[in-house]
Write a protein that holds these residues in place. Structure first.
Motif, PDB file in Angstrom:
ATOM      1  N   PRO A 114       0.800  -1.367   0.000  1.00 50.04           N
ATOM      2  CA  PRO A 114      -0.176   0.033   0.091  1.00 50.04           C
ATOM      3  C   PRO A 114       0.727   1.591  -0.016  1.00 50.04           C
ATOM      4  CG  PRO A 114      -0.753  -1.321   1.961  1.00 50.04           C
ATOM      5  CD  PRO A 114       0.262  -2.299   0.921  1.00 50.04           C
ATOM      6  N   ALA A 115       1.801   0.769   0.479  1.00 48.78           N
ATOM      7  CA  ALA A 115       3.008   2.495   0.915  1.00 48.78           C
ATOM      8  C   ALA A 115       3.581   2.951  -0.313  1.00 48.78           C
ATOM      9  CB  ALA A 115       4.038   2.214   1.785  1.00 48.78           C
ATOM     10  N   GLN A 116       3.626   1.611  -1.275  1.00 47.58           N
ATOM     11  CA  GLN A 116       4.559   1.621  -2.208  1.00 47.58           C
ATOM     12  C   GLN A 116       3.960   2.474  -3.420  1.00 47.58           C
ATOM     13  OE1 GLN A 116       7.575   1.841  -2.674  1.00 47.58           O
ATOM     14  NE2 GLN A 116       8.689   0.442  -2.206  1.00 47.58           N
ATOM     15  N   VAL A 117       2.304   1.904  -3.697  1.00 49.13           N
ATOM     16  CA  VAL A 117       1.158   2.445  -4.101  1.00 49.13           C
ATOM     17  C   VAL A 117       0.931   4.180  -4.519  1.00 49.13           C
ATOM     18  CG1 VAL A 117      -0.971   2.377  -4.275  1.00 49.13           C
ATOM     19  CG2 VAL A 117       0.188  -0.113  -4.432  1.00 49.13           C
ATOM     20  N   GLU A 118      -0.076   4.310  -2.945  1.00 54.36           N
ATOM     21  CA  GLU A 118       0.987   5.683  -2.804  1.00 54.36           C
ATOM     22  C   GLU A 118       2.040   6.223  -3.025  1.00 54.36           C
ATOM     23  OE1 GLU A 118      -2.354   7.211  -1.658  1.00 54.36           O
ATOM     24  OE2 GLU A 118      -2.841   5.453  -2.198  1.00 54.36           O
ATOM     25  N   ARG A 119       3.213   5.948  -2.900  1.00 52.64           N
ATOM     26  CA  ARG A 119       4.489   6.364  -4.167  1.00 52.64           C
ATOM     27  C   ARG A 119       4.067   6.352  -5.237  1.00 52.64           C
ATOM     28  NH1 ARG A 119       7.323   3.647   1.014  1.00 52.64           N
ATOM     29  NH2 ARG A 119       6.952   4.937   2.641  1.00 52.64           N
ATOM     30  N   LEU A 120       3.862   5.383  -5.902  1.00 55.60           N
ATOM     31  CA  LEU A 120       3.783   5.505  -7.319  1.00 55.60           C
ATOM     32  C   LEU A 120       2.646   6.411  -7.938  1.00 55.60           C
ATOM     33  CD1 LEU A 120       4.075   4.506 -10.188  1.00 55.60           C
ATOM     34  CD2 LEU A 120       2.364   2.480  -9.403  1.00 55.60           C
ATOM     35  N   ASP A 121       2.005   6.698  -6.963  1.00 54.77           N
ATOM     36  CA  ASP A 121       1.022   8.021  -7.689  1.00 54.77           C
ATOM     37  C   ASP A 121       1.977   9.129  -7.259  1.00 54.77           C
ATOM     38  OD1 ASP A 121      -2.027   8.496  -8.078  1.00 54.77           O
ATOM     39  OD2 ASP A 121      -1.466   9.828  -6.323  1.00 54.77           O
ATOM     40  N   GLU A 122       2.952   9.317  -6.213  1.00 56.31           N
ATOM     41  CA  GLU A 122       2.931  10.510  -6.130  1.00 56.31           C
ATOM     42  C   GLU A 122       4.068  10.393  -7.256  1.00 56.31           C
ATOM     43  OE1 GLU A 122       2.834  10.903  -1.152  1.00 56.31           O
ATOM     44  OE2 GLU A 122       4.312   9.949  -2.153  1.00 56.31           O
ATOM     45  N   ILE A 123       4.833   9.744  -7.790  1.00 55.87           N
ATOM     46  CA  ILE A 123       5.590   9.901  -8.754  1.00 55.87           C
ATOM     47  C   ILE A 123       4.849  10.394 -10.077  1.00 55.87           C
ATOM     48  CG2 ILE A 123       7.336   8.225 -10.422  1.00 55.87           C
ATOM     49  CD1 ILE A 123       7.741   6.645  -7.922  1.00 55.87           C
ATOM     50  N   MET A 124       3.817   9.771 -10.504  1.00 59.40           N
ATOM     51  CA  MET A 124       3.005  10.313 -11.460  1.00 59.40           C
ATOM     52  C   MET A 124       2.293  11.354 -10.739  1.00 59.40           C
ATOM     53  SD  MET A 124       2.078   7.619 -13.717  1.00 59.40           S
ATOM     54  CE  MET A 124      -0.201   8.146 -14.011  1.00 59.40           C
ATOM     55  N   GLN A 125       1.663  12.288 -10.699  1.00 58.52           N
ATOM     56  CA  GLN A 125       1.608  13.814  -9.661  1.00 58.52           C
ATOM     57  C   GLN A 125       3.140  13.981 -10.508  1.00 58.52           C
ATOM     58  OE1 GLN A 125      -0.274  14.284  -6.261  1.00 58.52           O
ATOM     59  NE2 GLN A 125      -0.850  11.872  -6.670  1.00 58.52           N
ATOM     60  N   ALA A 126       4.414  13.777 -10.260  1.00 61.43           N
ATOM     61  CA  ALA A 126       5.229  14.843  -9.685  1.00 61.43           C
ATOM     62  C   ALA A 126       5.878  14.860 -11.248  1.00 61.43           C
ATOM     63  CB  ALA A 126       7.049  13.649  -9.042  1.00 61.43           C
ATOM     64  N   LEU A 127       5.236  13.779 -12.359  1.00 58.58           N
ATOM     65  CA  LEU A 127       5.631  13.684 -13.542  1.00 58.58           C
ATOM     66  C   LEU A 127       4.327  14.028 -14.407  1.00 58.58           C
ATOM     67  CD1 LEU A 127       6.943   9.524 -13.532  1.00 58.58           C
ATOM     68  CD2 LEU A 127       8.248  11.938 -14.613  1.00 58.58           C
ATOM     69  N   MET A 139       6.947  -7.880  -7.969  1.00 57.71           N
ATOM     70  CA  MET A 139       6.669  -7.440  -6.805  1.00 57.71           C
ATOM     71  C   MET A 139       6.063  -6.352  -7.493  1.00 57.71           C
ATOM     72  SD  MET A 139       8.549  -5.363  -3.603  1.00 57.71           S
ATOM     73  CE  MET A 139       9.922  -4.186  -4.972  1.00 57.71           C
ATOM     74  N   GLY A 140       6.393  -5.495  -8.622  1.00 59.68           N
ATOM     75  CA  GLY A 140       6.217  -4.306  -9.381  1.00 59.68           C
ATOM     76  C   GLY A 140       5.084  -4.503  -9.824  1.00 59.68           C
ATOM     77  N   GLY A 141       4.490  -6.284 -10.727  1.00 61.52           N
ATOM     78  CA  GLY A 141       3.591  -6.278 -11.687  1.00 61.52           C
ATOM     79  C   GLY A 141       2.444  -6.364  -9.888  1.00 61.52           C
ATOM     80  N   TRP A 142       2.827  -7.200  -9.168  1.00 57.09           N
ATOM     81  CA  TRP A 142       1.291  -6.800  -7.239  1.00 57.09           C
ATOM     82  C   TRP A 142       1.159  -5.011  -6.933  1.00 57.09           C
ATOM     83  CZ3 TRP A 142       3.372  -9.905  -2.267  1.00 57.09           C
ATOM     84  CH2 TRP A 142       2.334  -9.769  -1.647  1.00 57.09           C
ATOM     85  N   ILE A 143       2.128  -3.851  -7.795  1.00 63.16           N
ATOM     86  CA  ILE A 143       2.007  -2.854  -7.620  1.00 63.16           C
ATOM     87  C   ILE A 143       1.467  -1.756  -8.819  1.00 63.16           C
ATOM     88  CG2 ILE A 143       3.326  -0.787  -6.771  1.00 63.16           C
ATOM     89  CD1 ILE A 143       5.713  -1.941  -5.641  1.00 63.16           C
ATOM     90  N   ILE A 144       1.448  -2.762  -9.320  1.00 63.15           N
ATOM     91  CA  ILE A 144       1.052  -2.293 -10.614  1.00 63.15           C
ATOM     92  C   ILE A 144      -0.635  -2.326 -10.368  1.00 63.15           C
ATOM     93  CG2 ILE A 144       2.867  -1.085 -12.048  1.00 63.15           C
ATOM     94  CD1 ILE A 144       1.985  -2.939 -13.518  1.00 63.15           C
ATOM     95  N   ALA A 145      -0.856  -3.276 -10.394  1.00 61.52           N
ATOM     96  CA  ALA A 145      -2.408  -4.795 -10.353  1.00 61.52           C
ATOM     97  C   ALA A 145      -3.233  -3.604  -9.264  1.00 61.52           C
ATOM     98  CB  ALA A 145      -1.897  -5.469 -10.216  1.00 61.52           C
TER      99      ALA A 145
END
Length: 312
Positions: A114-127, A139-145
């Motif tokens: 869950p924490a990495q999912v939120e950071r991925l969204d923060e990365i999306m916002q930064a980009l 694990m990356g597939g787990w996170i993006i799903a």
């Protein structure tokens, strides 16, 4: 003839120089080799900041954004070679997750799904990306799903490569070894690195000795943190599992497993297929846990074909 002789001598000197560089200056040889791979794939390394972390990533190409997320113990360069056949079509962005690669690694940070999912969204916002296609290994597939389940309007499609995160599948060698207190995916000593490579891949790509040496040292340096992250995943597996989260999620998905995957059971591909109604499943013969490294051109070209079949 003199030109041919000169060319042969030049090539011999070049080869000798590379051999010396590889043998006596492994870190420089590694940097040179990685830079060459990235250049051939039209990728450049960049940095962005999100709250509490500095994120390293590779970017290249143009078109719709394709965000790539590596697995545990890995980094963004797991996708570099495959990107050679992706950057002509897409804006490719391969990130180092917090805790991995060249991104920040605070020892006590939360690295759960869950924490990495939120950071991925923060990365999306930064980009400044309101929506993207996503690819993830293990694990990356787990996170993006999990990301697509939480933010369905932001995920145009999923590319799941040996993806972990389902519940109810067969216990693999990794899980059985963990029960015995062993970590098959991590290197506690430099000599363990070769065993890890043999475990995760059936068709190992050529990796110069100097690069293997440097990567082994990096893996050892990250052993304590990465095994802690892994323990968290195992202990919270049922809580983090995707089954209830992604069930009937309509996002288009290409699911890819190698039939020789020993880290995540290839049978989990069928679980993913059943969970995601708008998905395709490919089982690759003679391939292990890292299809994009073992057969980069084939895997990338199949992905391009998948994308071409999506509604415009």
């Amino acid at each position: 003839m003199r030109f041919l002789i000169g060319l042969v001598i030049a090539l011999a000197l070049c080869a000798g120089g590379l051999f010396a560089l590889d043998r006596y200056f492994p870190e420089q040889a590694t940097r040179w080799g990685i830079a060459l791979e990235r250049s051939q794939s039209k990728l450049e390394e960049r940095i962005l900041k999100i709250p509490g972390f500095e994120i390293a990533y590779l970017e290249g190409g143009s078109g719709e954004p394709l965000v790539l997320v590596h697995g545990i113990g890995a980094d963004k360069d797991n996708f570099t070679r495959a990107a050679r056949w992706l950057t002509p079509h897409y804006r490719v962005i391969a990130i180092d997750l917090p805790g991995f690669g060249q991104s920040s690694k605070p020892e006590q940070a939360d690295y759960g799904i869950p924490a990495q999912v939120e950071r991925l969204d923060e990365i999306m916002q930064a980009l400044k990306l309101p929506r993207a296609h996503f690819g993830g290994s293990s694990m990356g597939g787990w996170i993006i799903a999990s990301y697509a389940a939480k933010y369905p309007d932001k995920a145009a499609s999923l590319w799941l490569l040996g993806a972990a995160g389902t519940d109810g599948g067969k216990r693999t060698e990794v899980r059985l070894a963990y029960d015995r207190g062993e970590y098959l995916l991590f290197s506690q000593k430099p000599e363990d690195f070769e065993k890890v490579l043999d475990f995760v891949m059936v068709q190992r790509p050529f990796i110069p000795g100097s690069v293997r040496h440097v990567l082994a040292e990096q893996a050892v340096a990250n052993y304590t943190l990465h095994t802690r992250i892994f323990r968290n995943l195992i202990e919270h597996w049922s809580e983090y599992a995707v089954n209830d989260k992604v069930k009937d999620l309509p996002v288009p998905a290409l699911i890819v497993f190698g039939d020789g995957d020993r880290a995540v059971d290839p049978g989990d591909g069928l679980i993913w297929k059943q969970l995601l109604p708008n998905s395709q499943l490919e089982i690759m013969k003679g391939i292990g846990h890292l299809p994009m490294m073992e057969a980069p051109q084939v895997v990338a070209e199949r992905y391009v074909k998948f994308r071409e079949g999506l509604p415009k």
